[in-house]
Design a protein around this motif. Structure first.
Motif, short mmCIF file in Angstrom:
data_model
loop_
_atom_site.label_atom_id
_atom_site.label_comp_id
_atom_site.label_asym_id
_atom_site.label_seq_id
_atom_site.Cartn_x
_atom_site.Cartn_y
_atom_site.Cartn_z
N LEU A 115 51.94 58.62 -40.77
CA LEU A 115 51.73 57.95 -39.49
C LEU A 115 52.72 58.45 -38.44
CD1 LEU A 115 51.19 54.29 -40.75
CD2 LEU A 115 49.50 55.71 -39.57
N TYR A 116 53.98 58.56 -38.81
CA TYR A 116 55.01 58.95 -37.85
C TYR A 116 54.71 60.32 -37.26
CZ TYR A 116 59.54 60.16 -35.86
OH TYR A 116 60.54 60.56 -35.01
N TYR A 117 54.39 61.28 -38.12
CA TYR A 117 54.18 62.64 -37.63
C TYR A 117 52.81 62.83 -36.98
CZ TYR A 117 58.55 64.07 -39.75
OH TYR A 117 59.88 64.20 -40.05
N THR A 118 51.92 61.86 -37.12
CA THR A 118 50.66 61.91 -36.39
C THR A 118 50.82 61.27 -35.01
OG1 THR A 118 49.43 61.74 -38.47
CG2 THR A 118 48.20 61.33 -36.45
N TYR A 119 51.56 60.17 -34.94
CA TYR A 119 51.78 59.49 -33.66
C TYR A 119 52.71 60.27 -32.74
CZ TYR A 119 49.51 54.94 -34.44
OH TYR A 119 48.59 53.93 -34.61
N LEU A 120 53.74 60.90 -33.32
CA LEU A 120 54.79 61.52 -32.50
C LEU A 120 54.25 62.47 -31.44
CD1 LEU A 120 57.73 62.17 -31.80
CD2 LEU A 120 57.76 63.78 -33.72
N PRO A 121 53.44 63.48 -31.78
CA PRO A 121 53.00 64.41 -30.74
C PRO A 121 52.03 63.82 -29.72
CG PRO A 121 51.92 64.92 -32.84
CD PRO A 121 52.94 63.87 -33.12
N LYS A 122 51.55 62.62 -29.99
CA LYS A 122 50.60 61.99 -29.07
C LYS A 122 51.28 61.06 -28.06
CE LYS A 122 46.75 63.52 -31.08
NZ LYS A 122 47.30 64.36 -32.13
N GLN A 123 52.60 61.00 -28.08
CA GLN A 123 53.31 60.10 -27.16
C GLN A 123 53.50 60.76 -25.80
OE1 GLN A 123 53.82 56.84 -28.29
NE2 GLN A 123 52.53 57.84 -29.84
N VAL A 124 52.38 61.05 -25.18
CA VAL A 124 52.35 61.72 -23.87
C VAL A 124 51.39 60.96 -22.97
CG1 VAL A 124 52.91 63.96 -24.87
CG2 VAL A 124 50.52 63.31 -24.60
N PRO A 125 51.45 61.20 -21.67
CA PRO A 125 50.56 60.47 -20.75
C PRO A 125 49.09 60.64 -21.13
CG PRO A 125 52.26 61.64 -19.51
CD PRO A 125 52.39 62.08 -20.95
N PRO A 126 48.32 59.58 -21.05
CA PRO A 126 46.90 59.62 -21.45
C PRO A 126 46.10 60.70 -20.72
CG PRO A 126 47.60 57.35 -21.07
CD PRO A 126 48.73 58.22 -20.64
N GLU A 127 46.40 60.89 -19.43
CA GLU A 127 45.64 61.88 -18.67
C GLU A 127 45.91 63.31 -19.18
OE1 GLU A 127 49.35 60.72 -16.29
OE2 GLU A 127 47.76 59.71 -17.45
#
Length: 576
Positions: A115-127
């Motif tokens: 979960l951690y390594y899947t969520y981490l790179p997605k912590q960027v602005p939605p747009e």
């Protein structure tokens, strides 16, 4: 004295209780964290599992049909999944639990890692995520539906492979090679924009660029990878130069030109990543008019890993609009696994279907009792290892004899040549992987540089292939991995290392092989065919497939082979 003794007893009891209270409190906190994580995972899987299955089906439809609406649907679902994983509150919860160190249950801790390594790179602005996903889908659609042209006529990649394998007319070869690269100029502007967007996303979560982010979230180490590839370069330079010089003489003679005049289109693969079939025996001869699908199905059934259900749902033959290469696709982590190919009766496609079915059986035989999050390979390169383990068999003389009903005389005719092909193929692939790994590192480090010239500098350095005359184009971008599997190619080489390690372990510890074969150090590839050996399937299901991602990749490898990943068996098998 009694009073002192009584006071001492009270004091000791107080100290004991005082010491126990924090421990008990810590235990309660750990239990609470574990319960919270279990509830989170349950809710998470309930949402993401059906969404992932739907996206996988959408991609399958897009790749097999080539329709814009299917690619649009896939992009929409990918964006929805990306938004799901970009939730900052969810990530904060996961990060807090991970940093607390309170999850002691190994199975739960592995799910937390995933979960951690899947969520981490997605912590960027939605747009930004939306732009990346949309552009990725747009490029893949262009790539899949594109067909190059020769003299004004459209040609498929299967046509191009056939021309590069058999055609002696150098002009036709040049046209075919250039046709294979034309899609690069079509997608290059979008691809560079995508690289920059990926870098922007990586920098927002604390990484210098997307290449570094991908390596770290893949639980690998950039310095360790650099060390491995530097070592491979050093070990393979001399043998590759020797093998290629020998090959160049043969190729040049077949075209009636000097070896110094050979150009990229004189080799039998658009990127020179496969050994041309030019030695004393043409291995394609033995597969001509054979049913490649039937051979693969028969072989896998014989080792106790039946694939009839996989093939029944697969898409195996070329047609307009379809994705022109091959892949394996796990739809739902519940057994719906499929492969896409564009089969012809050649050694190349025999290797390809064995390879893709290797991926597929890894997915098919995950233990369904494991949690959904762990029903994946231990690492992407471990599934590559299995695919390569089986793909190598298409050039194995013992395997060819048993599967193609060759006589002893025919086997002897191909044995020396097939082993040479195998050895050259592995050394050649190591050199090709050096190009891809180093190019992609530099691509993400500086996407503004002259990438077309950089590509040919690396090709000349590692593959000893001359750049074509005149200005260079963006033909390198015709390698779809830059879009669909970015910063991934090094895993193919890691897979080759593991395939050799598995082969060494299995042959050295399992009672099968050629009659009378000694059970000492691992024999050469040709000594073991694996045909009909169900003990192979039993071993792989128990040690590799079943656990899925339950163990970290090196832990799984150590459990399966008795030692961590090492390049020494690859070197022993193919270099020394």
């Amino acid at each position: 004295m009694e009073r002192i003794s009584a006071l001492l007893t009270v004091f000791v009891a107080f100290v004991f209780l005082a010491g126990c209270e924090p421990a008990a409190k810590q235990h309660r906190k750990a239990s609470l964290k574990q319960e919270q994580l279990e509830r989170f995972i349950e809710a998470h899987v309930a949402k993401v599992e059906p969404l992932t299955t739907e996206a996988n089906l959408a991609y399958w439809d897009a790749a097999t049909k080539g329709k814009t609406e299917d690619y649009d649907r896939y992009s929409e679902l990918q964006l929805e999944i990306s938004r799901f994983y970009s939730d900052p509150q969810d990530f904060a919860f996961i990060k807090d639990i991970k940093e607390s160190g309170r999850i002691k249950n190994a199975r739960l801790a592995r799910q937390l890692d995933k979960l951690y390594y899947t969520y981490l790179p997605k912590q960027v602005p939605p747009e930004l995520l939306e732009e990346i996903v949309g552009l990725d889908g747009k490029i893949q659609e262009k790539f899949s539906s594109f067909r190059g042209t020769m003299d004004g006529k459209k040609v498929t990649m299967s046509d191009i492979y056939n021309i590069l394998t058999t055609e002696k007319d150098c002009r036709k070869r040049e046209l075919a090679w250039k046709a294979s690269k034309q899609v690069g100029d079509v997608i290059i502007d979008d691809l560079i924009r995508l690289v920059k967007l990926r870098n922007e996303a990586a920098q927002k979560v604390g990484f210098d660029n997307y290449h570094t982010l991908t390596i770290v979230t893949g639980q690998q180490n950039v310095k360790e990878l650099d060390r491995i590839f530097d070592e491979l370069c050093e070990l393979t330079t001399e043998p590759f130069a020797r093998l290629k010089n020998e090959l160049d003489v043969i190729l040049a003679g077949s075209y009636g030109i000097a070896a110094g005049d050979l150009m990229p289109w004189h080799y039998h693969d658009p990127f020179f990543q496969r050994t041309p079939l030019v030695y004393e025996q043409d291995l394609d001869f033995y597969y001509k008019d054979r049913d490649i699908r039937e051979l693969a199905e028969k072989y896998y059934a014989g080792v106790g890993l039946p694939v009839d259900d996989i093939l029944a749902k697969s898409d195996l033959y070329d047609r307009k609009g379809k994705y022109p290469h091959a892949f394996s696709h796990d739809i739902d982590r519940r057994g719906d696994v499929r492969i896409l190919c564009n089969l012809q009766d050649t050694e190349r496609w025999m290797e390809t279907i064995l390879h893709e079915l290797g991926h597929a059986i890894y997915s098919k035989y995950h233990d369904r009792n494991e949690p959904w999050l762990l029903r994946e390979p231990a690492h992407s390169f471990t599934t590559e290892a299995i695919a390569m383990f089986f793909g190598r068999l298409s050039r194995n003389a013992a395997w060819m004899q048993e599967m193609l009903d060759l006589s002893d005389e025919e086997r002897m005719e191909v044995e020396e040549v097939s082993e040479k092909y195998l050895r050259f193929q592995q050394v050649l692939f190591a050199r090709w992987a050096l190009v891809m790994y180093n190019f992609e590192k530099q691509l993400y480090a500086d996407p503004e540089q002259d990438l077309n010239n950089l590509w040919w500098q690396l090709v000349e350095k590692y593959q000893f292939v001359k750049r074509p005359p005149g200005p260079v184009d963006a033909g390198w971008a015709s390698k779809l991995h830059f879009t669909s599997a970015p910063c991934y190619y090094h895993n193919y080489m890691m897979g080759e290392l593991l395939a050799s390690q598995l082969h060494h372990h299995i042959v050295g510890t399992t009672p099968f092989g050629s009659p009378g074969q000694a059970r000492g150090p691992a024999p050469t590839v040709r000594d073991v065919s694996y045909v009909g050996e169900k003990i192979l399937g039993d071993y792989l299901r128990e040690k590799v497939f079943g656990p899925g991602a339950l163990y970290r990749w090196n832990d799984m490898i150590k459990r399966a082979t008795g030692e961590p990943l090492t390049p020494k068996y690859f070197v022993e098998q193919f270099v020394k």
